[in-house]
Scaffold this active site. Structure first.
Site, PDB file in Angstrom:
ATOM      1  CG  ASP A  13      31.387  35.410  40.528  1.00  0.00           C
ATOM      2  OD1 ASP A  13      32.091  35.615  40.074  1.00  0.00           O
ATOM      3  OD2 ASP A  13      31.023  36.576  41.806  1.00  0.00           O
ATOM      4  CE  LYS A  16      31.156  35.610  33.329  1.00  0.00           C
ATOM      5  NZ  LYS A  16      30.100  35.675  34.958  1.00  0.00           N
ATOM      6  N   GLY A  40      35.943  38.090  37.868  1.00  0.00           N
ATOM      7  CA  GLY A  40      37.196  36.862  38.045  1.00  0.00           C
ATOM      8  C   GLY A  40      36.842  35.518  37.586  1.00  0.00           C
ATOM      9  CG  HIS A  41      36.025  35.074  34.106  1.00  0.00           C
ATOM     10  ND1 HIS A  41      36.155  35.544  32.629  1.00  0.00           N
ATOM     11  CD2 HIS A  41      35.429  35.300  34.247  1.00  0.00           C
ATOM     12  CE1 HIS A  41      34.661  36.587  32.591  1.00  0.00           C
ATOM     13  NE2 HIS A  41      34.308  36.676  33.654  1.00  0.00           N
ATOM     14  CD  GLN A 223      31.929  42.342  34.638  1.00  0.00           C
ATOM     15  OE1 GLN A 223      31.543  43.106  33.795  1.00  0.00           O
ATOM     16  NE2 GLN A 223      32.745  42.260  35.288  1.00  0.00           N
TER      17      GLN A 223
HETATM   18  P1  GDP Z   1      32.934  33.094  35.851  1.00  0.00           P
HETATM   19  O1  GDP Z   1      33.038  34.662  36.928  1.00  0.00           O
HETATM   20  O2  GDP Z   1      31.247  33.115  35.678  1.00  0.00           O
HETATM   21  O3  GDP Z   1      33.520  32.494  35.175  1.00  0.00           O
HETATM   22  O4  GDP Z   1      32.804  32.290  37.332  1.00  0.00           O
HETATM   23  P2  GDP Z   1      34.183  31.890  38.737  1.00  0.00           P
HETATM   24  O5  GDP Z   1      35.339  31.529  38.337  1.00  0.00           O
HETATM   25  O6  GDP Z   1      33.696  33.621  38.947  1.00  0.00           O
HETATM   26  O7  GDP Z   1      32.754  31.409  40.046  1.00  0.00           O
HETATM   27  C1  GDP Z   1      32.075  30.077  39.198  1.00  0.00           C
HETATM   28  C2  GDP Z   1      32.834  29.181  40.585  1.00  0.00           C
HETATM   29  O8  GDP Z   1      32.344  27.548  40.069  1.00  0.00           O
HETATM   30  C3  GDP Z   1      34.343  29.274  40.502  1.00  0.00           C
HETATM   31  O9  GDP Z   1      34.792  28.589  41.664  1.00  0.00           O
HETATM   32  C4  GDP Z   1      34.877  27.853  39.240  1.00  0.00           C
HETATM   33  O10 GDP Z   1      35.802  26.361  39.574  1.00  0.00           O
HETATM   34  C5  GDP Z   1      33.510  26.571  39.884  1.00  0.00           C
HETATM   35  N1  GDP Z   1      32.337  25.826  38.670  1.00  0.00           N
HETATM   36  C6  GDP Z   1      32.297  26.091  37.662  1.00  0.00           C
HETATM   37  N2  GDP Z   1      31.526  25.340  36.850  1.00  0.00           N
HETATM   38  C7  GDP Z   1      30.848  24.844  38.336  1.00  0.00           C
HETATM   39  C8  GDP Z   1      30.090  23.270  38.598  1.00  0.00           C
HETATM   40  O11 GDP Z   1      29.576  23.189  37.397  1.00  0.00           O
HETATM   41  N3  GDP Z   1      30.580  22.710  39.867  1.00  0.00           N
HETATM   42  C9  GDP Z   1      30.787  23.282  40.636  1.00  0.00           C
HETATM   43  N4  GDP Z   1      30.426  22.463  42.237  1.00  0.00           N
HETATM   44  N5  GDP Z   1      31.615  24.390  40.466  1.00  0.00           N
HETATM   45  C10 GDP Z   1      31.663  25.444  39.238  1.00  0.00           C
HETATM   46  P1  IMO Z   2      32.999  38.022  36.836  1.00  0.00           P
HETATM   47  O1  IMO Z   2      33.046  38.364  35.534  1.00  0.00           O
HETATM   48  C1  IMO Z   2      30.333  38.837  39.751  1.00  0.00           C
HETATM   49  C2  IMO Z   2      29.615  43.872  40.324  1.00  0.00           C
HETATM   50  C3  IMO Z   2      30.637  44.248  42.608  1.00  0.00           C
HETATM   51  C4  IMO Z   2      29.215  45.211  42.522  1.00  0.00           C
HETATM   52  C5  IMO Z   2      28.912  45.913  41.308  1.00  0.00           C
HETATM   53  C6  IMO Z   2      29.577  46.995  40.421  1.00  0.00           C
HETATM   54  O2  IMO Z   2      33.902  37.457  37.524  1.00  0.00           O
HETATM   55  O3  IMO Z   2      31.411  37.233  36.917  1.00  0.00           O
HETATM   56  P2  IMO Z   2      31.911  46.978  39.423  1.00  0.00           P
HETATM   57  O4  IMO Z   2      33.521  47.244  40.329  1.00  0.00           O
HETATM   58  O5  IMO Z   2      31.899  46.422  38.555  1.00  0.00           O
HETATM   59  O6  IMO Z   2      31.689  48.942  39.308  1.00  0.00           O
HETATM   60  O7  IMO Z   2      30.774  46.797  40.533  1.00  0.00           O
HETATM   61  O8  IMO Z   2      29.186  44.440  39.592  1.00  0.00           O
HETATM   62  N1  IMO Z   2      30.842  42.589  40.428  1.00  0.00           N
HETATM   63  C7  IMO Z   2      30.963  41.741  39.807  1.00  0.00           C
HETATM   64  N2  IMO Z   2      29.906  40.005  40.467  1.00  0.00           N
HETATM   65  N3  IMO Z   2      31.444  38.945  39.161  1.00  0.00           N
HETATM   66  C8  IMO Z   2      31.562  39.344  38.583  1.00  0.00           C
HETATM   67  O9  IMO Z   2      32.588  39.540  36.585  1.00  0.00           O
HETATM   68  C9  IMO Z   2      31.520  40.997  38.894  1.00  0.00           C
HETATM   69  N4  IMO Z   2      31.915  42.095  37.934  1.00  0.00           N
HETATM   70  C10 IMO Z   2      31.642  43.086  39.003  1.00  0.00           C
HETATM   71  O10 IMO Z   2      30.699  43.216  43.456  1.00  0.00           O
HETATM   72  O11 IMO Z   2      28.090  44.887  43.202  1.00  0.00           O
HETATM   73 MG    MG Z   3      33.883  35.474  38.800  1.00  0.00          MG
END
Ligand code: GDP
Ligand code: IMO
Ligand code: MG
Length: 429
Positions: A13, A16, A40-41, A223
């Site tokens: 999170d 990416k 979840g991207h 991840q």
């Molecule tokens: P990922 O799994 O690495 O793709 O990240 P996620 O999408 O799960 O979580 C990142 C969160 O941060 C999302 O809600 C994005 O919209 C948000 N985000 C990404 N870059 C920035 C930033 O520079 N500032 C803020 N405030 N939010 C950001």
């Molecule tokens: P993105 O790509 C954050 C965490 C789960 C748990 C551990 C194992 O959005 O960054 P699993 O279901 O993979 O067997 O769970 O890994 N986890 C993540 N945490 N972002 C993710 O993906 C994750 N994918 C798995 O919360 O701790």
């Molecule tokens: Mg994510």
């Protein structure tokens, strides 16, 4: 050497999705290399706001082919509903390819993931419950069902029959759960194959062909390195190789094709699920950051644990991946917070260390050693020029670069595509 790996550098999170969507502008292909619908991207662009679980974040760029690579585990109903959602928002998905060698997350994997977590009780990992672990277990045990198998009714039946019979015995006898009916699952799986047929392909030839033409490929990680099966905080990890080595292996591209390995770091730490996190904030500051940044899981909606930037895990990620550069996200979240802390070491049983402990017992008892830096009062949110950043923010950025041992090419200052400071272009060759 035209491939660029985008690797989560913390516990996932990091942002990416935003970065891959942004970098895809200069790329010819985006290949997702690991994990499954546990990811979840988030992508926010002119087409709307999207939470992608399986489809690579390059899908919004009409110049880019997007590939779900062989190392990904595919929950077909999730993928189909993602496709439907994208169609309904006017996004063209014709350039999507799904590797015939990717493994399929079957309903029994999802059931087992959830039952195994329940069985772990207080030692639960806090998985996403998406069947990821059990699917990779079956891959390694050589009893997995692959996407290509869904197109061959005879072979699918031969593969599924014995596997399901074993799984049903486990479900019934160990977990006292209901068995899965073979005929129903077989029919459903054939339906998945038909629905995915236009997308299924042996992607290796296309990827290697593209590389040999000098086309630019973004390798989209899922991840983060601290969740890597080998290098993360085992056993509180995911079941795939999140790191760049995993990308080369899973996609089948030689390491010498990688032009850049880019670690994505957020300006503080977050973690979903259980496991060590020495720099975690349990106080009102943690609450403030969580609410301000809306640190709730994109996949499960769970509140994310929040902490200060952990320099020890961050440096380890950089070393184990050989980051050539990095991206810093969510700098804006720290606007107005003063002072800001960085964890620069751990104290374990009275001993100070500056490296990553490998045993859970040590890790769990690690106390953070803090370094304090002054925060900034003028906002960085939405900044697109490095010269607009307050001096204290620049000092913080410089200190993080010093700790991780590589420089930031992009500083993200908001969730939208254009809320970024480009210091150096990443995808260049
Ligand atoms: P990922 O799994 O690495 O793709 O990240 P996620 O999408 O799960 O979580 C990142 C969160 O941060 C999302 O809600 C994005 O919209 C948000 N985000 C990404 N870059 C920035 C930033 O520079 N500032 C803020 N405030 N939010 C950001
Ligand atoms: P993105 O790509 C954050 C965490 C789960 C748990 C551990 C194992 O959005 O960054 P699993 O279901 O993979 O067997 O769970 O890994 N986890 C993540 N945490 N972002 C993710 O993906 C994750 N994918 C798995 O919360 O701790
Ligand atoms: Mg994510």
């Amino acid at each position: 050497m035209p491939a660029y790996g985008i690797v989560g550098a913390q516990w996932g999170d990091e942002g990416k999705g935003k970065i891959v969507d942004f970098l895809a502008e200069s790329a010819d292909m985006v290949v997702r290399y690991s994990g499954g619908s546990n990811a979840g991207h988030t992508v926010i662009n002119e087409k709307g706001e999207f939470a992608l679980h399986l489809i690579p974040s390059g899908i919004f760029r009409t110049n880019v082919d997007v590939v779900i690579g062989p190392g990904v585990v595919v929950d077909v109903p999730v993928l189909l509903s993602e496709l439907e959602n994208l169609h309904s928002m006017g996004v063209d998905t014709n350039r999507l390819l799904v590797s015939d060698r990717a493994h399929v997350v079957m309903p029994y994997h999802i059931m087992l993931d959830q039952l195994e977590e329940k069985e772990r009780g207080g030692n639960a990992i806090g998985t996403t419950g998406r069947g990821i672990g059990p699917t990779y277990v079956d891959k390694v045990a050589r009893v997995g069902i692959r996407v290509g198998d869904l197109l061959d009714p005879t072979y699918l039946s031969e593969r599924l029959n014995p596997v399901l019979s074993t799984k049903n015995r486990i479900l019934e006898k160990i977990y006292e759960s209901d068995p899965i009916n073979f005929d129903e699952l077989y029919k459903e799986a054939l339906g998945w194959g038909e629905a995915l047929r236009p997308y299924i392909s042996s992607v290796e030839k296309k990827i290697l062909g593209s590389l040999s033409k000098g086309e630019k490929i973004v390798l989209e990680g899922a991840q983060g390195a601290m969740l890597d099966l080998d290098h993360g905080t085992y056993p509180f990890v995911t079941s795939s190789s999140v790191s760049i080595g995993g990308a080369c292996n899973a996609i089948g591209i030689p390491p010498n094709q990688i032009a850049g390995i880019i670690g994505v770091y957020k300006a503080y730490s977050s973690r979903v699920g259980a496991g060590p996190m020495p720099s975690e904030l349990h106080d009102s500051m943690g609450h403030e950051i969580r609410e301000k940044a809306w640190e709730y899981g994109t996949t499960t909606g769970r509140p994310r644990r929040v902490g200060w930037f952990d320099g020890i895990t961050a440096k380890y990620s950089a070393i184990v991946n050989g980051f050539t550069s990095a991206v810093l996200t969510r700098l804006d979240v720290l606007d107005g917070i003063n002072p800001i802390k960085i964890c620069v070491g751990y104290e374990i049983d009275g001993k100070k260390i500056d490296y990553l402990p490998t045993q859970p017992k040590q890790f769990n008892s690690a106390l953070p050693i803090w370094e304090e830096m002054p925060g900034w009062s003028s906002p960085t949110a939405g900044a697109t020029d490095i010269h607009d950043l307050p001096e204290e923010a620049l000092n913080y950025i410089n200190r993080l670069e010093e700790i991780i041992g590589c420089s930031f090419d992009v500083i993200s200052t908001g969730p939208k595509r254009d809320e970024s400071i480009i210091i150096r272009p990443i995808v260049t060759s």
